[in-house]
Design an enzyme around this catalytic site. Structure first.
Site, PDB file in Angstrom:
ATOM      1  N   LYS A  54       5.384  42.906   5.706  1.00  0.00           N
ATOM      2  CA  LYS A  54       4.628  41.685   5.817  1.00  0.00           C
ATOM      3  C   LYS A  54       3.800  41.317   4.307  1.00  0.00           C
ATOM      4  O   LYS A  54       3.812  40.319   4.037  1.00  0.00           O
ATOM      5  CB  LYS A  54       3.483  41.899   6.517  1.00  0.00           C
ATOM      6  CG  LYS A  54       3.884  42.273   7.930  1.00  0.00           C
ATOM      7  CD  LYS A  54       2.930  42.906   8.882  1.00  0.00           C
ATOM      8  CE  LYS A  54       3.323  43.081  10.253  1.00  0.00           C
ATOM      9  NZ  LYS A  54       2.318  43.977  11.218  1.00  0.00           N
ATOM     10  N   GLN A  98      -3.119  47.376  11.171  1.00  0.00           N
ATOM     11  CA  GLN A  98      -1.915  47.795  11.542  1.00  0.00           C
ATOM     12  C   GLN A  98      -1.932  48.981  12.574  1.00  0.00           C
ATOM     13  O   GLN A  98      -2.602  50.069  12.503  1.00  0.00           O
ATOM     14  CB  GLN A  98      -0.990  48.341  10.534  1.00  0.00           C
ATOM     15  CG  GLN A  98       0.456  48.668  10.667  1.00  0.00           C
ATOM     16  CD  GLN A  98       1.437  47.477  11.272  1.00  0.00           C
ATOM     17  OE1 GLN A  98       1.163  46.263  10.762  1.00  0.00           O
ATOM     18  NE2 GLN A  98       2.021  47.508  12.494  1.00  0.00           N
ATOM     19  N   ASP A 121      -3.745  38.534  13.968  1.00  0.00           N
ATOM     20  CA  ASP A 121      -2.957  38.810  15.015  1.00  0.00           C
ATOM     21  C   ASP A 121      -3.286  38.432  16.456  1.00  0.00           C
ATOM     22  O   ASP A 121      -2.491  38.681  17.267  1.00  0.00           O
ATOM     23  CB  ASP A 121      -3.290  40.417  15.146  1.00  0.00           C
ATOM     24  CG  ASP A 121      -2.192  41.117  14.413  1.00  0.00           C
ATOM     25  OD1 ASP A 121      -0.932  40.873  14.235  1.00  0.00           O
ATOM     26  OD2 ASP A 121      -2.322  42.491  14.193  1.00  0.00           O
TER      27      ASP A 121
END
Lengths: 296, 296
Positions: A54, A98, A121
């Protein structure tokens, strides 16, 4: 017999990245440098890999990025403190923690602590609630959003179609259903969600015009599950032992690609289907957050 | 042939009201007087009626209640100001804004302005998002919650069953799906949502073990939609002209009750099914809000 066409996630993600990069350039002309922070806890190789991927892509697009790594035994309060700091910092537009986190940390509390305006997200309950309500001024989870975008770019008709979603996870199945139920051209689908408690799973799948497999069960969906001409999207990522690989395992999806491509009209390769789209939407969400910051 | 059993919403609501009253009495012993504020805007007879019914029932249960009526032309800011005041007031546990609102007001902004901890209607996006995630520390919308509770009290098995929901409204269809998809004994259902864009609506309904009709189309669901032995829940409320009534109209549901009761195993009367359950859950949510206030 003609084989299924590929829903090429790499190709479409590449297009989206180019579009994102153009927005980044425009924002820079307005004096805004889009920026994202990735938070990692402990040493979990797949998470390290995902964050690296990412970050690399963010940098390529001109998005400023930063990784904050906490030790495995970090306290909940330390993580929350950091999030509050990042929430306050106007130079940070996107924050991603994460997952998975070590079991002593509360993923739920951490999702709630991220400013919804920086929640790229789309895991904050307020963003999920707005998605369910059909609102647009919020962030949608990247995997469902990426799947919708992939179908859209290939002009796959969704309206009025039978969509069957395998799996009811909070990051794929449930938000995918919410998204495809919305009143819009690339939604308006009839949606069925099946899961571990469902009976007649195969029969449900056989009805599907669009079948989205997100159970994480290696090659669960075999040819007899699929209607001729269906569109098949494979979200699954499972490791199976593979002596021929130097790693000793290989990654397989939920779908028996080699057989199903013979009868489907469209199918995602896996890898190279949903995965690249998820990252593309994450960075597109980051830039959206930076754009929205101009108006707040 | 045996006729369907009734899912008697009045009876079950009565039981729930008794249980709520017991909690009210306990809370009073702890010095807490559960209290709710109903906000109404303009002169819309059905809204006036609904608020009166809710207030009357609240009073019967020992819940303090208050109605705030705004004129039709009240400004958005005046309503928001009032909400902020009520949010701050620790003696108020529940706030309900009766919908619909005049078109110059933003229902969306008003739903967001209610403190989620006082949102007894469960319409705040954060409460809907938490519901979608399967969390419990929040408020669920009263109609879906009332339907689940009604099925539960009659020991209707939901786990693994085929649920077909007709309609995708934000207050019934979508939250109903989210609720019955949760991982729990009174959920774990296979859920399909059909709506105005769906094809083969009848065939979907014919698959249903539990059919929940929430489209608001008078007697849309006829006998041929229903599998023998199915459970049928009628949420619909439509006015149809009726010369024999002194009002000139009567209220009918989405379901052709007289015919379907001959083949279903369980069916809600309408009125007397879902309606009373909705009010019961609203007041139960109010008391839950008062209980939660003890811990915050």
């Amino acid at each position: 017999m003609k084989e299924a066409n590929l829903l090429d996630g790499r190709l479409v993600a590449h297009q989206i990245h180019r579009e994102t990069m153009e927005v980044v350039q425009k924002l820079r002309q307005h004096g805004v440098q889009p920026s994202v922070v990735f938070i990692r806890v402990g040493q979990f190789p797949p998470s390290e890999l995902y964050v690296r991927m990412k970050q690399k892509k963010a940098q390529e697009l001109g998005i400023k990025s930063q990784v904050i790594s906490f030790a495995e035994d970090v306290s909940q309060n330390e993580v929350l403190e950091k999030l509050y700091q990042l929430n306050q910092d106007p130079s940070i537009h996107g924050i991603l923690v994460q997952l998975p986190l070590p079991s002593h940390l509360s993923e739920k509390e951490i999702a709630l602590a991220i400013d919804p305006k920086k929640d790229i997200d789309g895991f904050h309950p307020i963003n999920l609630g707005k998605m369910l309500l059909g609102e647009k001024d919020c962030f949608y989870p990247c995997t469902p959003l990426g799947i919708q975008e992939l179908l859209k770019r290939y002009n796959i008709e969704i309206e009025g179609k039978e969509v069957v979603i395998l799996g009811r996870s909070n990051i794929v199945g449930k938000p995918m259903a919410a998204l495809l139920l919305q009143k819009s051209k690339y939604a308006n689908a009839t949606v069925t969600i099946v899961h571990s408690f469902s009976q007649n799973i195969k029969e449900h799948c056989q009805r599907a015009d669009i079948l989205i497999a997100a159970m994480g069960k290696a090659r669960f969906v075999t040819k007899d599950f699929v209607k001729a001409g269906a569109v098949v999207v494979d979200v699954g990522v499972s490791r199976v032992a593979d002596a021929s690989s130097h790693k000793g395992f290989k990654i397989v999806g939920d779908v028996d690609f080699d057989e199903i491509k013979k009868i489907a009209s469209w199918i995602t390769p896996n890898p190279g289907g949903v995965g690249p789209m998820t990252i593309a939407m994450l960075l597109s969400n980051t830039v959206k957050a930076a754009e929205l910051s101009l108006f707040s």
